[in-house]
Design a protein around this motif. Structure first.
Motif, PDB file in Angstrom:
ATOM      1  N   VAL A 146      18.333  53.282  58.806  1.00  0.00           N
ATOM      2  CA  VAL A 146      17.408  54.403  58.882  1.00  0.00           C
ATOM      3  C   VAL A 146      18.093  55.582  59.576  1.00  0.00           C
ATOM      4  N   LYS A 147      17.501  56.762  59.454  1.00  0.00           N
ATOM      5  CA  LYS A 147      18.112  57.974  60.016  1.00  0.00           C
ATOM      6  C   LYS A 147      18.270  57.901  61.523  1.00  0.00           C
ATOM      7  N   ARG A 148      17.319  57.277  62.202  1.00  0.00           N
ATOM      8  CA  ARG A 148      17.418  57.153  63.656  1.00  0.00           C
ATOM      9  C   ARG A 148      18.698  56.415  64.040  1.00  0.00           C
ATOM     10  N   THR A 149      18.974  55.321  63.334  1.00  0.00           N
ATOM     11  CA  THR A 149      20.178  54.531  63.609  1.00  0.00           C
ATOM     12  C   THR A 149      21.429  55.293  63.237  1.00  0.00           C
ATOM     13  N   ARG A 150      21.406  55.934  62.065  1.00  0.00           N
ATOM     14  CA  ARG A 150      22.582  56.673  61.618  1.00  0.00           C
ATOM     15  C   ARG A 150      22.915  57.822  62.555  1.00  0.00           C
ATOM     16  N   HIS A 151      21.891  58.537  63.005  1.00  0.00           N
ATOM     17  CA  HIS A 151      22.135  59.641  63.937  1.00  0.00           C
ATOM     18  C   HIS A 151      22.735  59.123  65.235  1.00  0.00           C
ATOM     19  N   LYS A 152      22.217  58.009  65.743  1.00  0.00           N
ATOM     20  CA  LYS A 152      22.720  57.445  66.991  1.00  0.00           C
ATOM     21  C   LYS A 152      24.189  57.057  66.858  1.00  0.00           C
ATOM     22  N   VAL A 153      24.539  56.410  65.747  1.00  0.00           N
ATOM     23  CA  VAL A 153      25.923  55.980  65.538  1.00  0.00           C
ATOM     24  C   VAL A 153      26.854  57.188  65.409  1.00  0.00           C
ATOM     25  N   LEU A 154      26.456  58.174  64.599  1.00  0.00           N
ATOM     26  CA  LEU A 154      27.279  59.373  64.415  1.00  0.00           C
ATOM     27  C   LEU A 154      27.463  60.112  65.737  1.00  0.00           C
ATOM     28  N   ASP A 155      26.373  60.271  66.460  1.00  0.00           N
ATOM     29  CA  ASP A 155      26.406  61.009  67.719  1.00  0.00           C
ATOM     30  C   ASP A 155      27.306  60.315  68.734  1.00  0.00           C
ATOM     31  N   LYS A 156      27.185  59.009  68.856  1.00  0.00           N
ATOM     32  CA  LYS A 156      27.958  58.274  69.854  1.00  0.00           C
ATOM     33  C   LYS A 156      29.428  58.168  69.460  1.00  0.00           C
ATOM     34  N   ALA A 157      29.709  57.949  68.177  1.00  0.00           N
ATOM     35  CA  ALA A 157      31.104  57.858  67.730  1.00  0.00           C
ATOM     36  C   ALA A 157      31.819  59.189  67.947  1.00  0.00           C
ATOM     37  N   TRP A 158      31.113  60.278  67.691  1.00  0.00           N
ATOM     38  CA  TRP A 158      31.677  61.621  67.906  1.00  0.00           C
ATOM     39  C   TRP A 158      31.922  61.866  69.392  1.00  0.00           C
ATOM     40  N   TYR A 159      30.959  61.437  70.217  1.00  0.00           N
ATOM     41  CA  TYR A 159      31.064  61.615  71.668  1.00  0.00           C
ATOM     42  C   TYR A 159      32.254  60.852  72.229  1.00  0.00           C
ATOM     43  N   VAL A 160      32.416  59.598  71.816  1.00  0.00           N
ATOM     44  CA  VAL A 160      33.525  58.775  72.317  1.00  0.00           C
ATOM     45  C   VAL A 160      34.865  59.375  71.897  1.00  0.00           C
ATOM     46  N   ALA A 161      34.944  59.868  70.666  1.00  0.00           N
ATOM     47  CA  ALA A 161      36.196  60.472  70.189  1.00  0.00           C
ATOM     48  C   ALA A 161      36.585  61.675  71.036  1.00  0.00           C
ATOM     49  N   ARG A 162      35.610  62.508  71.365  1.00  0.00           N
ATOM     50  CA  ARG A 162      35.887  63.701  72.167  1.00  0.00           C
ATOM     51  C   ARG A 162      36.191  63.331  73.614  1.00  0.00           C
ATOM     52  N   LYS A 163      35.479  62.368  74.142  1.00  0.00           N
ATOM     53  CA  LYS A 163      35.643  61.967  75.542  1.00  0.00           C
ATOM     54  C   LYS A 163      37.019  61.343  75.777  1.00  0.00           C
ATOM     55  N   TYR A 164      37.495  60.574  74.787  1.00  0.00           N
ATOM     56  CA  TYR A 164      38.755  59.858  74.956  1.00  0.00           C
ATOM     57  C   TYR A 164      39.895  60.406  74.087  1.00  0.00           C
ATOM     58  N   ASP A 165      39.719  61.631  73.614  1.00  0.00           N
ATOM     59  CA  ASP A 165      40.790  62.310  72.862  1.00  0.00           C
ATOM     60  C   ASP A 165      41.272  61.494  71.664  1.00  0.00           C
ATOM     61  N   ILE A 166      40.338  60.896  70.949  1.00  0.00           N
ATOM     62  CA  ILE A 166      40.685  60.210  69.698  1.00  0.00           C
ATOM     63  C   ILE A 166      40.611  61.260  68.598  1.00  0.00           C
ATOM     64  N   LEU A 167      41.745  61.829  68.236  1.00  0.00           N
ATOM     65  CA  LEU A 167      41.767  62.957  67.308  1.00  0.00           C
ATOM     66  C   LEU A 167      41.486  62.552  65.873  1.00  0.00           C
ATOM     67  N   ASP A 168      41.859  61.310  65.523  1.00  0.00           N
ATOM     68  CA  ASP A 168      41.673  60.855  64.146  1.00  0.00           C
ATOM     69  C   ASP A 168      41.495  59.338  64.162  1.00  0.00           C
ATOM     70  N   TYR A 169      40.274  58.891  63.955  1.00  0.00           N
ATOM     71  CA  TYR A 169      40.004  57.447  63.973  1.00  0.00           C
ATOM     72  C   TYR A 169      40.876  56.699  62.958  1.00  0.00           C
ATOM     73  N   SER A 170      41.161  57.345  61.833  1.00  0.00           N
ATOM     74  CA  SER A 170      41.882  56.659  60.765  1.00  0.00           C
ATOM     75  C   SER A 170      43.349  56.424  61.108  1.00  0.00           C
ATOM     76  N   LYS A 171      43.841  57.079  62.151  1.00  0.00           N
ATOM     77  CA  LYS A 171      45.263  56.941  62.513  1.00  0.00           C
ATOM     78  C   LYS A 171      45.477  56.145  63.791  1.00  0.00           C
ATOM     79  N   MET A 172      44.447  55.436  64.226  1.00  0.00           N
ATOM     80  CA  MET A 172      44.594  54.651  65.455  1.00  0.00           C
ATOM     81  C   MET A 172      45.476  53.431  65.205  1.00  0.00           C
TER      82      MET A 172
END
Length: 259
Positions: free
Chosen positions: A46-72
């Motif tokens: 559902v949208k509630r779940t999708r928004h939570k996942v997108l928001d948190k994944a984006w937050y973690v990437a910015r917080k920990y300088d993960i510039l590109d998840y696909s290149k980890m």
């Protein structure tokens, strides 16, 4: 019924805003998250779940300088897990969140080392809070009075009076504080959706002063920001509390969850 309708409309709004921001971003992670959203949609999320996942994944990437998840690479994953798991200021639940959401995303991307991006809470480290661990009202007041800025005094006052969850208070937007004249309310978004916390009276004056002093005053801006308008991170908020406690001679463990 009306509250449920309001919650649904807000989820819809926040989800759409997140998607629009991702679409105009030139970050590689934005494109990845948009594809991940399509995948989650096909899975029936559902949208509630999708928004939570997108928001948190984006937050973690910015917080920990993960510039590109696909290149980890394997080394990047191991470094991230080590950094999060060794952070003393994080609860076991927070550590699980900071590691496992990116882990599921890496699995979606087909990363051969995705299984390494996993954290299981250490139940032995989850110590039950004892009565003597709790701060007394007078100790809370002393800590608040020991702060060195209007922002910090408003922040700690709101934690103390609202009874809101730490994550809800930390991520408030400027628009979420509503002045009713005789009192203030805050609109928070937590685990069960949106809710309104009314009757903030004791901290009303200092919160109003911070609203007037806020660097941006933009409705979508985080409420708790530095002088440049950058949101305060969890560890910074924890440090503010710990520093104020030390200033007034309180030796008890002081964290957002204990406040």
């Amino acid at each position: 019924m009306e509250q449920n309708q309001n919650d649904t409309s807000r989820v819809e709004r926040d989800y759409n805003q997140k998607i629009e921001k991702l679409k105009i971003s030139d970050s590689p992670n934005a494109k990845i998250l948009l594809k991940y959203d399509e995948h989650l949609t096909r899975q029936g999320a559902v949208k509630r779940t999708r928004h939570k996942v997108l928001d948190k994944a984006w937050y973690v990437a910015r917080k920990y300088d993960i510039l590109d998840y696909s290149k980890m690479a394997k080394e990047d994953i191991e470094k991230h897990v080590l950094k999060v798991s060794s952070a003393e200021e994080y609860s076991e639940v927070t550590k699980e969140f900071y590691v496992n959401i990116p882990g599921r995303l890496l699995k979606f991307l087909g990363n051969e080392h995705a299984s390494l991006m996993h954290y299981s809470p250490n139940c032995k480290r989850i110590r039950k809070v004892q009565r003597e661990d709790l701060l007394t009202p007078s100790e809370v007041e002393r800590i608040i009075n020991a702060t060195t800025s209007i922002r910090d005094k408003a922040l700690l006052s709101l934690y103390a009076e609202s009874g809101g969850r730490p994550g809800e208070i930390a991520t408030l937007r400027y628009r979420d504080v509503i002045d009713k004249g005789q009192y203030l309310t805050i609109e928070t978004k937590g685990k069960i959706g949106y809710r309104s916390i009314p009757f903030l009276v004791e901290c009303m004056a200092v919160v109003r002063e911070w609203l007037r002093s806020h660097p941006t005053k933009a409705p979508d801006s985080r409420l708790w920001v530095d002088r440049h308008g950058k949101p305060l991170e969890d560890r910074r908020i924890a440090y503010i509390m710990k520093d104020a406690a030390e200033r007034c001679g309180i030796t008890k463990r002081v964290t957002p969850k204990m406040f």
